[in-house]
Enzyme design. Structure first.
Site, PDB file in Angstrom:
ATOM      1  N   GLU A  43       2.580  -3.771  -8.734  1.00 25.39           N
ATOM      2  CA  GLU A  43       1.338  -3.737  -7.957  1.00 25.39           C
ATOM      3  C   GLU A  43       0.538  -5.027  -8.160  1.00 25.39           C
ATOM      4  O   GLU A  43       0.394  -5.513  -9.279  1.00 25.39           O
ATOM      5  CB  GLU A  43       0.507  -2.538  -8.417  1.00 25.39           C
ATOM      6  CG  GLU A  43      -0.843  -2.387  -7.743  1.00 25.39           C
ATOM      7  CD  GLU A  43      -1.645  -1.216  -8.285  1.00 25.39           C
ATOM      8  OE1 GLU A  43      -2.670  -0.869  -7.678  1.00 25.39           O
ATOM      9  OE2 GLU A  43      -1.246  -0.651  -9.329  1.00 25.39           O
ATOM     10  N   LYS A 110      -2.325   1.385  -0.172  1.00 27.41           N
ATOM     11  CA  LYS A 110      -2.568   2.406  -1.201  1.00 27.41           C
ATOM     12  C   LYS A 110      -3.603   3.419  -0.705  1.00 27.41           C
ATOM     13  O   LYS A 110      -4.681   3.049  -0.234  1.00 27.41           O
ATOM     14  CB  LYS A 110      -3.043   1.714  -2.472  1.00 27.41           C
ATOM     15  CG  LYS A 110      -3.213   2.607  -3.688  1.00 27.41           C
ATOM     16  CD  LYS A 110      -3.573   1.750  -4.895  1.00 27.41           C
ATOM     17  CE  LYS A 110      -3.683   2.550  -6.180  1.00 27.41           C
ATOM     18  NZ  LYS A 110      -4.003   1.673  -7.339  1.00 27.41           N
ATOM     19  N   CYS A 146       1.048   2.997  -7.317  1.00 31.81           N
ATOM     20  CA  CYS A 146       0.416   3.455  -8.565  1.00 31.81           C
ATOM     21  C   CYS A 146      -0.199   4.852  -8.452  1.00 31.81           C
ATOM     22  O   CYS A 146       0.499   5.844  -8.509  1.00 31.81           O
ATOM     23  CB  CYS A 146      -0.618   2.429  -9.029  1.00 31.81           C
ATOM     24  SG  CYS A 146      -0.964   2.523 -10.811  1.00 31.81           S
TER      25      CYS A 146
END
Length: 535
Positions: A43, A110, A146
């Protein structure tokens, strides 16, 4: 047909976008040479994590765009998945992008932005809302970033969109016992949604955070079939069958059984990266003959090498001879340069200078603090002259209750033990000695003392550390109130005194050096309390 995907567990430097892009290009070529047809990076690998308010600078996004253009032009023969910030309609997004054949062929934003503990992502990013699934060698591969893997939604979306494999890129910081927690969560998602999951994590130290890597692959049954070692840059090459099944090519490495092993590795990596990434030539620290400086010295040497570490003994009229002997013995065993500079002349000079101001007043903690500050001046002078960072040696228990001296033993640039309670200091010292005996046994068994007055021990001022650390964990890490802690069986006067000391010492912690975070709640980004409060 199947595919071979290499996870690149990389240690970027925050803000060095051109340098990080250069690393990505080199690692892509290495992955291609190893037989991979896809390389996966962590990330925000182009900016490093967390970039914090650098994300507010328009120039950062411009540099990211230039880096992406360079990667697209220079990488061929392999597909890349990597993380970066992307500004588009609606704001700034935390993106996982797919580069193939000189083009960005897919991007995923995300969805779940963490805004707790050490995370502030809602300050910078807007959330995505939709899945991204792309084709690679006949397989359908989904993306997530994540925090998305800690929720069901993004994985469910990807599976519903036809993903056979899910790539989850991460900048997931370390705390004790986190590996089992991560793997359990990912295994459940893999089983529930019938997808293989690659968990690719960042590695390295960034200010107070340490990212441990420990990337892994779970098959559709939730079994971990491949696991990268923690705390090192490395590569993990994983093969997939033509239906997306993760193949167990080689036995997965075993998770460490020893919590102390992981914590010690985190401390070493945190010190190494803070010193090296900030351009210091090494480290200097005071050696008292006590357990905290002994453990700090071992960590520093393991992180930087003996040739880059200097120890300084600064005895006073109250220093026991065995303290000097133990400090010198550890310096000899570890092979570092050690020098002795007595603080007695400076201490005596300060007493004489201050005598008119102190007339008629008894000696108290003031004189103790003067000694600590004499040592701080000496150590900072050596640090300035040698360009070696001063490592402070205070532990979390001391920082919690203010058992430390501003501009004295708190002086310095980095605190390896800032998040390590005293009882854990002893456990880590025992662990390090099991690897090789570098801390004299007497240092571990002697009663701890600041040696700032005759016959002083820590327990003159504090409860036994076993009691103190248990109360501190409940109050600081678990947010339990005084009455709730008392109800657990701890003495009323002890609990009230400890919690009062914690609250009153916030002003000291605001002026403390940064240090490695190894618990779920450290002082600093994790815990932000007011200095002035009537709560």
């Amino acid at each position: 047909m199947g595919c071979r995907i290499q996870i690149v567990q990389m240690n970027p430097l925050v803000g060095d976008i051109a340098g990080n892009a250069e690393r990505v290009i080199r690692e892509a070529a290495r992955a291609r040479g190893a037989g991979a047809d896809m390389a996966v990076f962590p990330e925000l690998v182009l900016t490093g994590y967390p970039p914090e308010d650098l994300l507010l600078r328009p120039e950062l996004v411009q540099r990211v765009e230039a880096a992406l253009a360079r990667i697209q032009s220079e990488v061929s023969g392999i597909t890349l998945v990597l993380g970066y910030p992307r500004r588009s309609v609606g704001g700034l997004f935390n993106v996982a992008g797919v580069i193939r054949g000189g083009e960005i062929v897919a991007e995923y934003a995300k969805q779940h932005l963490p805004n707790y503990s050490v995370f502030d992502e809602k300050r910078y990013f807007q959330p995505g809302a939709t899945p991204t699934v792309f084709e690679h060698r006949g397989l359908r591969i989904g993306l997530s970033v994540c925090e998305d893997v800690w929720q069901d939604g993004p994985t469910r979306q990807a599976a519903a969109a036809g993903a056979q494999i899910l790539i989850n890129i991460n900048a997931s910081p370390f705390h004790a016992d986190k590996n089992a927690e991560r793997e359990g969560q990912v295994a459940r998602l893999a089983r529930d949604h019938g997808v293989s999951i690659l968990y690719a994590n960042l590695v390295g130290g960034q200010d107070e955070l340490v990212f441990d890597g420990a990337s892994f692959v779970a098959d559709r049954s939730g079994r971990v079939v491949a696991r990268a070692p923690g705390f090192v840059e490395t590569h993990l090459l994983q093969s997939f069958d033509d239906d997306g099944s993760a193949l167990a090519d080689t036995p997965a490495t075993v998770l460490p059984e020893d919590t102390e092993q992981d914590i010690y590795a985190a401390l070493v990596l945190g010190v190494r990266d803070y010193v090296r990434k900030n351009g210091f030539s090494g480290a200097v620290l005071g050696l008292s003959g006590g357990i905290d400086s002994a453990l700090s010295l071992a960590i520093a040497v393991d992180a930087l090498g003996a040739e880059s570490v200097e120890g300084v003994l600064m005895p006073s009229r109250y220093t026991a001879e065995i303290s000097n002997a133990d400090a010198l013995e550890q310096a000899r065993v570890l092979g570092i340069t050690a020098r002795t500079i007595s603080i007695e002349p400076a201490f005596q000079c300060f007493l004489e200078m201050l005598e008119p101001a102190f007339t008629g007043q008894p000696a108290d903690v003031t004189e103790e603090n003067i000694q600590a500050r004499c040592r701080g001046v000496i150590l900072m002078a050596i640090s300035n002259k040698t360009r070696r960072i001063l490592l402070t040696t205070s532990n979390k228990s001391e920082m919690a209750v203010g058992y430390s001296t501003l501009y004295g033993d708190m002086a310095g640039g980095f605190a390896p033990l800032k998040d390590v309670p005293k009882t854990l200091v002893y456990r880590l010292a025992a662990y390090r000695n099991r690897c090789s005996a570098v801390i004299p046994e007497r240092v571990i068994t002697r009663a701890p003392s600041a040696e700032l007055r005759p016959d002083q021990t820590d327990q003159d001022s504090l409860p036994p550390y076993e009691v103190l650390d248990a109360i501190l964990k409940l109050y600081i890490e678990e947010d339990e109130g005084t009455q709730a802690i008392i109800a657990r069986g701890y003495a009323v006067d002890v609990v009230q005194r400890v919690t009062r000391l914690v609250d009153r010492s916030e002003f000291k912690r605001r002026q403390a050096s940064p240090g490695v975070r190894i618990s779920r709640r450290a002082f600093g980004r994790d815990r932000r309390y007011p200095m002035t409060s009537g709560f």
